[in-house]
Design an enzyme around this catalytic site. Structure first.
Site, PDB file in Angstrom:
ATOM      1  N   LYS A 190       0.805  -1.223   0.000  1.00 15.84           N
ATOM      2  CA  LYS A 190       0.000   0.000   0.000  1.00 15.84           C
ATOM      3  C   LYS A 190       0.844   1.283   0.000  1.00 15.84           C
ATOM      4  O   LYS A 190       0.502   2.240  -0.718  1.00 15.84           O
ATOM      5  CB  LYS A 190      -0.945   0.002   1.207  1.00 15.84           C
ATOM      6  CG  LYS A 190      -1.985   1.138   1.182  1.00 15.84           C
ATOM      7  CD  LYS A 190      -2.913   1.020  -0.020  1.00 15.84           C
ATOM      8  CE  LYS A 190      -3.860  -0.158   0.147  1.00 15.84           C
ATOM      9  NZ  LYS A 190      -4.834  -0.242  -0.968  1.00 15.84           N
ATOM     10  N   CYS A 381      43.998  16.336   4.942  1.00 15.22           N
ATOM     11  CA  CYS A 381      43.596  17.743   5.102  1.00 15.22           C
ATOM     12  C   CYS A 381      43.812  18.194   6.552  1.00 15.22           C
ATOM     13  O   CYS A 381      44.938  18.485   6.952  1.00 15.22           O
ATOM     14  CB  CYS A 381      42.149  17.925   4.651  1.00 15.22           C
ATOM     15  SG  CYS A 381      41.683  19.661   4.422  1.00 15.22           S
ATOM     16  N   HIS A 507      42.352  15.714  -0.467  1.00 12.19           N
ATOM     17  CA  HIS A 507      41.364  14.677  -0.136  1.00 12.19           C
ATOM     18  C   HIS A 507      41.463  13.576  -1.193  1.00 12.19           C
ATOM     19  O   HIS A 507      40.618  13.474  -2.088  1.00 12.19           O
ATOM     20  CB  HIS A 507      39.955  15.270  -0.122  1.00 12.19           C
ATOM     21  CG  HIS A 507      39.660  16.110   1.070  1.00 12.19           C
ATOM     22  ND1 HIS A 507      39.184  15.604   2.250  1.00 12.19           N
ATOM     23  CD2 HIS A 507      39.804  17.451   1.261  1.00 12.19           C
ATOM     24  CE1 HIS A 507      39.020  16.579   3.126  1.00 12.19           C
ATOM     25  NE2 HIS A 507      39.398  17.710   2.560  1.00 12.19           N
ATOM     26  N   GLU A 509      40.741  10.603  -1.060  1.00  9.51           N
ATOM     27  CA  GLU A 509      39.635   9.643  -1.029  1.00  9.51           C
ATOM     28  C   GLU A 509      38.633   9.876  -2.151  1.00  9.51           C
ATOM     29  O   GLU A 509      37.945   8.943  -2.582  1.00  9.51           O
ATOM     30  CB  GLU A 509      38.915   9.688   0.325  1.00  9.51           C
ATOM     31  CG  GLU A 509      38.191  10.988   0.644  1.00  9.51           C
ATOM     32  CD  GLU A 509      39.022  12.028   1.354  1.00  9.51           C
ATOM     33  OE1 GLU A 509      38.452  12.911   2.030  1.00  9.51           O
ATOM     34  OE2 GLU A 509      40.268  11.969   1.235  1.00  9.51           O
TER      35      GLU A 509
END
Length: 539
Positions: A190, A381, A507, A509
């Site tokens: 639903k 960082c 950074h 990553e």
């Protein structure tokens, strides 16, 4: 031809629309199509750059310096394409553009309204890059859920856009939850029916419904959704929990997800080349030996605040057939006294990025523990900046050494404001953002990991290493080994006498991929594996 796929959410947020959209991107790219992706977020912020990571998760940064929603990280990892400023659009950006045009008089004195001015601006942001004899597919995720007030202009724009480019060129996918009621042992349809009804009230009909569930969905349930939601049975697809998110493209391929999209868009769907992706998933599943890494951060209450770091660590582990287990440590809990207890059984310590003075003392204590006890350390960082502060205090003897961000009255500001940041008042979009070049010292460990002297990494910072202290650091054993091409900005540091102690102002990553881990993370995990082995030998 250019084709458009809109991915919307039904019932609740957090179902994995982004992963579903990214998985589809991988499946289409595996079939030879050129794919790009966009995220349209209904919030009024111009971008997530000023939002708390604890509330919104990681701020992902693109090569061109755009601060974006974390879903763009998923997109890049799955489709292996670098996205840009056009890939993340918010209501804030839309209204900012509309009001700028109104102030400039571009609307010729007419009343500025949601329709047509806001909807036209939204439509103008839908990716367009038509090239002759090339089919490009744009996958556009709409943030939030069906029925959100702030989302209405986006759905109206999609309705108009579908008529303008032709129904055969637009596919609408709804990702909806199929909840399970334990009391009655039932999967309920639903909520999905109501979500579709809400979408239909906006003049749109889903072409495909992707059903999220923790439980197997029987055909009787998908047939019911098909009947009540006016969707072909083979366009109602289960999307179950899986061992790793990178398995989802393979699971959805078995459900003929791409073929369903092909039927809607009238595109052929040849056999995909998923050999490499399948091998990667098999490797992930077979990687059982654990390597423990402590992530000492400020926002560990929400793991999504460090999602790219998390994925980069795991990818580096898979490279060595290892399973990286992250120990999430709130930096405020770390002191010189608690560090041995909190960090004594880990194989590596990582300090990620962040802003503000909260938790800095704990990061410094964790870094000191890593340096003194020869535990592999990677600083990203803020992690580099706190490593500089720790070394200045505990090795150089400057007890009040600090960052201008945390203690403007310090006599030894070993981290200070970048000159170009002087006088900057607004916080949003004003940092050193995006991809910048770096020149590595050929004698450094970083150079050995990258395998090249000239690299580029993405950045997001206002502060930098104070060059007045360079000689003092070098004379005591901490070496800047990466610099901006003009030699002004220290981009990377190392302690050569340490098994692995590297900090980067960047950074990295953001550039790691599940099947191609970033060199720094790969080197860090390699060192962590060796440290684990050495600890076992010592025992």
């Amino acid at each position: 031809m250019e084709k458009y796929i809109f991915v919307t959410g039904g019932v609740i947020s957090g179902l994995g629309k982004g992963i579903t959209a990214a998985s589809l991107g991988r499946l289409l790219k595996a079939r030879g199509y050129k794919v790009t992706m966009q995220k349209f977020d209904p919030y009024l912020n111009v971008d997530p750059g000023t939002m708390s990571p604890i509330q919104h998760g990681e701020v992902f940064v693109t090569d061109d310096g755009t601060e974006t929603d974390l879903d763009l990280g998923h997109y890049e990892r799955f489709i292996d394409e670098n996205l840009d400023k056009n890939s993340n659009v918010t209501t804030g950006k839309i209204y900012e553009a509309v009001l700028a045009k109104e102030r400039h008089g571009d609307y010729g004195g007419g009343t500025c309204q949601v329709i047509p001015h806001v909807t036209n601006e939204i439509k103008s942001k839908f990716h367009r890059n038509f090239k002759v004899d090339e089919t490009e597919i744009t996958i556009i995720e709409i943030g939030g859920t069906i029925g959100d007030i702030e989302s209405q202009p986006f759905f109206e724009s999609i309705r108009q856009f579908k008529h303008e480019v032709g129904a055969d060129n637009v596919c609408i996918i709804m990702v909806s939850l199929i909840p399970y009621l334990r009391a009655s042992c039932e999967l309920k349809t639903k909520p999905t029916q109501m979500a579709v009804k809400t979408l239909q009230s906006m003049g749109l009909q889903p072409d495909i419904i992707v059903c999220r569930s923790e439980y197997d969905i029987p055909k009787s349930v998908t047939d019911k959704i098909s009947l009540f939601c006016n969707v072909p049975p083979n366009h109602v697809l289960p999307n179950l929990d899986c061992e790793t998110v990178y398995e989802l493209p393979l699971m959805l391929d078995k459900e003929c997800f791409a073929q369903a999209v092909g039927e809607v868009l009238h595109l052929p769907m040849p056999e995909p080349d998923l050999v490499g992706w399948t091998k990667m998933v098999d490797k992930i599943k077979k990687s059982k030996e654990v390597v423990k890494v402590a992530l000492v951060g400020k926002y560990t209450a929400l793991h999504d605040a460090y999602i790219s770091v998390n994925e980069a660590l795991k990818a580096a582990g898979w490279f060595y057939n290892k399973k990286v287990e992250i120990t999430w440590i709130e930096s405020e809990e770390v002191t010189d006294k608690t560090a041995p207890t909190l960090l004594g059984d880990v194989d590596g310590i990582l300090v990620p990025g962040g802003f503000g003075s909260r938790g800095i003392a704990g990061m410094i204590a964790a870094i000191k523990y890593a340096r003194v006890n020869k535990v592999p350390f990677l600083g990203l960082c803020l992690g580099l900046q706190t490593a500089i502060i720790e070394f200045a205090r505990d090795v150089l003897g400057f007890s009040d050494a600090d960052s201008a961000e945390f203690n403007p009255s310090s006599m030894h500001q070993v981290i200070h404001l970048m000159p170009e940041q002087n006088g900057v008042v607004n916080l949003g979009g004003t940092m050193r953002l995006g991809s910048y070049p770096c020149v590595l010292d050929p004698t450094s460990k970083s150079f050995a990991l990258y395998g090249t002297k000239n690299i580029t990494e993405r950045h997001r910072h206002r502060y930098e290493v104070n060059n007045d202290y360079r000689d003092a650091f070098v004379s005591h054993g901490l070496y800047p080994v990466g610099f901006s091409p003009d030699n002004r900005i220290v981009e990377m540091i190392e302690i050569p006498s340490h098994p692995f102690f590297i900090g980067t102002q960047a950074h990295p990553e953001f550039k790691s991929r599940p099947d191609r881990p970033h060199p720094l993370f790969r080197g860090f995990i390699d060192a962590a594996i060796k440290h684990k082995k050495d600890r076992k030998t010592d025992k």
